[in-house]
Design a protein around this motif. Sequence first.
Motif, PDB file in Angstrom:
ATOM      1  N   UNK A  33      46.376  42.155  35.981  1.00  0.00           N
ATOM      2  CA  UNK A  33      46.487  40.681  35.970  1.00  0.00           C
ATOM      3  C   UNK A  33      47.908  40.259  36.372  1.00  0.00           C
ATOM      4  N   UNK A  34      48.891  40.962  35.805  1.00  0.00           N
ATOM      5  CA  UNK A  34      50.290  40.627  36.122  1.00  0.00           C
ATOM      6  C   UNK A  34      50.613  40.964  37.579  1.00  0.00           C
ATOM      7  N   UNK A  35      50.021  42.055  38.056  1.00  0.00           N
ATOM      8  CA  UNK A  35      50.220  42.437  39.461  1.00  0.00           C
ATOM      9  C   UNK A  35      49.650  41.359  40.394  1.00  0.00           C
ATOM     10  N   UNK A  36      48.488  40.852  40.042  1.00  0.00           N
ATOM     11  CA  UNK A  36      47.875  39.780  40.846  1.00  0.00           C
ATOM     12  C   UNK A  36      48.799  38.561  40.883  1.00  0.00           C
ATOM     13  N   UNK A  37      49.393  38.237  39.753  1.00  0.00           N
ATOM     14  CA  UNK A  37      50.340  37.103  39.715  1.00  0.00           C
ATOM     15  C   UNK A  37      51.540  37.358  40.630  1.00  0.00           C
ATOM     16  N   UNK A  38      52.016  38.602  40.630  1.00  0.00           N
ATOM     17  CA  UNK A  38      53.137  38.953  41.520  1.00  0.00           C
ATOM     18  C   UNK A  38      52.724  38.821  42.988  1.00  0.00           C
ATOM     19  N   UNK A  39      51.506  39.254  43.287  1.00  0.00           N
ATOM     20  CA  UNK A  39      51.020  39.134  44.668  1.00  0.00           C
ATOM     21  C   UNK A  39      50.966  37.675  45.105  1.00  0.00           C
ATOM     22  N   UNK A  40      50.485  36.848  44.187  1.00  0.00           N
ATOM     23  CA  UNK A  40      50.309  35.423  44.520  1.00  0.00           C
ATOM     24  C   UNK A  40      51.654  34.740  44.755  1.00  0.00           C
ATOM     25  N   UNK A  41      52.707  35.303  44.190  1.00  0.00           N
ATOM     26  CA  UNK A  41      54.035  34.690  44.350  1.00  0.00           C
ATOM     27  C   UNK A  41      54.730  35.142  45.637  1.00  0.00           C
ATOM     28  N   UNK A  42      54.136  36.096  46.356  1.00  0.00           N
ATOM     29  CA  UNK A  42      54.767  36.588  47.591  1.00  0.00           C
ATOM     30  C   UNK A  42      54.688  35.540  48.699  1.00  0.00           C
ATOM     31  N   UNK A  43      55.690  35.541  49.564  1.00  0.00           N
ATOM     32  CA  UNK A  43      55.654  34.635  50.718  1.00  0.00           C
ATOM     33  C   UNK A  43      54.497  35.029  51.639  1.00  0.00           C
ATOM     34  N   UNK A  52      38.155  45.340  41.572  1.00  0.00           N
ATOM     35  CA  UNK A  52      37.267  46.236  40.838  1.00  0.00           C
ATOM     36  C   UNK A  52      36.571  45.563  39.657  1.00  0.00           C
ATOM     37  N   UNK A  53      36.834  44.284  39.434  1.00  0.00           N
ATOM     38  CA  UNK A  53      36.112  43.602  38.351  1.00  0.00           C
ATOM     39  C   UNK A  53      36.000  42.113  38.664  1.00  0.00           C
ATOM     40  N   UNK A  54      35.038  41.505  38.012  1.00  0.00           N
ATOM     41  CA  UNK A  54      34.888  40.049  38.147  1.00  0.00           C
ATOM     42  C   UNK A  54      36.122  39.368  37.571  1.00  0.00           C
ATOM     43  N   UNK A  55      36.672  39.945  36.510  1.00  0.00           N
ATOM     44  CA  UNK A  55      37.875  39.381  35.882  1.00  0.00           C
ATOM     45  C   UNK A  55      39.024  39.309  36.894  1.00  0.00           C
ATOM     46  N   UNK A  56      39.270  40.427  37.580  1.00  0.00           N
ATOM     47  CA  UNK A  56      40.370  40.440  38.551  1.00  0.00           C
ATOM     48  C   UNK A  56      40.072  39.485  39.712  1.00  0.00           C
ATOM     49  N   UNK A  57      38.825  39.487  40.168  1.00  0.00           N
ATOM     50  CA  UNK A  57      38.476  38.608  41.297  1.00  0.00           C
ATOM     51  C   UNK A  57      38.696  37.147  40.920  1.00  0.00           C
ATOM     52  N   UNK A  58      38.302  36.781  39.697  1.00  0.00           N
ATOM     53  CA  UNK A  58      38.459  35.383  39.266  1.00  0.00           C
ATOM     54  C   UNK A  58      39.942  35.018  39.188  1.00  0.00           C
ATOM     55  N   UNK A  59      40.734  35.935  38.667  1.00  0.00           N
ATOM     56  CA  UNK A  59      42.171  35.643  38.558  1.00  0.00           C
ATOM     57  C   UNK A  59      42.797  35.507  39.953  1.00  0.00           C
ATOM     58  N   UNK A  60      42.431  36.416  40.853  1.00  0.00           N
ATOM     59  CA  UNK A  60      42.995  36.369  42.210  1.00  0.00           C
ATOM     60  C   UNK A  60      42.619  35.046  42.896  1.00  0.00           C
ATOM     61  N   UNK A  61      41.361  34.689  42.803  1.00  0.00           N
ATOM     62  CA  UNK A  61      40.927  33.430  43.451  1.00  0.00           C
ATOM     63  C   UNK A  61      41.650  32.240  42.837  1.00  0.00           C
ATOM     64  N   UNK A  62      41.805  32.254  41.509  1.00  0.00           N
ATOM     65  CA  UNK A  62      42.441  31.114  40.843  1.00  0.00           C
ATOM     66  C   UNK A  62      43.899  30.970  41.255  1.00  0.00           C
ATOM     67  N   UNK A  63      44.471  32.039  41.775  1.00  0.00           N
ATOM     68  CA  UNK A  63      45.859  31.973  42.240  1.00  0.00           C
ATOM     69  C   UNK A  63      45.952  31.881  43.753  1.00  0.00           C
ATOM     70  N   UNK A  64      44.828  31.555  44.384  1.00  0.00           N
ATOM     71  CA  UNK A  64      44.844  31.273  45.824  1.00  0.00           C
ATOM     72  C   UNK A  64      44.760  32.495  46.716  1.00  0.00           C
TER      73      UNK A  64
END
Length: 228
Positions: A33-43, A52-64
């Motif tokens: 989850x924290x890694x996804x947040x770091x990815x979303x903050x990249x330029x 690998x999970x619905x949880x990760x997919x939902x978090x990634x989508x929610x962060x654009x």
Amino acid sequence: MHSSELKRAAARAALDDLVVGAVLGVGSGSTVDLFVDELAALASPPPALVCASQRTAARARSRGLRVLDLNEVLAGGASIPVYVDGADEIDPQLRMIKGGGAALTREKIVASASGHFVCIVDASKCVRRLGAFPLPVEVIPMARELVAQRLRALGGEPSLRESGLTDNGNEILDVRGLDLADPERVEACIEQWPGVVAAGLFAVHGADVAIIAAPDGIERRKATGARG
Ligand code: 5RP
């Protein structure tokens, strides 16, 4: 240092492993989850993630971030050079127990479809020998008792996880007491039983790199020796 700060440090360090312009595989759990947040903050975040999970997919989508289905990516001829995931335990040979978050089967699938497994953990996950963490085994519900009996015959004490079904609609048996001195053998043995979808041992194919965050800094450990 709090474990969530260490997890974030490991997650941030894994940004160095990204392949520019390539689809990225990501696992599941609080470190991911924290890694996804770091990815979303990249330029320039990865063009797409396979999660690998619905949880990760939902978090990634929610962060654009863009999320693609594994079939879609492979059918389109793209490759996934890197897969980033956490672990419940990791040993010096970078063999792991995973599945504390019930995503073990999809984690194994996406890892298997990817080139390079980067495991991100805080130092509390490092063990000399796997097995203190109960081994998760995903089972087809009708085979639960059959598999449980076989696990008992192997010396384990399985218990049904009560927190719900996996993303695949299956159940998890958490198994204590197994002798994991030879984790590759135990993984191969359990995964051949009818009704087992996957065992949360990642020993036959372990991580290629572990990024381990401790209060005194980050260690980057590479797998050594021949593994399957
Ligand atoms: C989920 C997993 C996770 O990688 C594992 O449980 C570690 O989780 P966390 O990052 O929350 O400590 O295997 O199925």
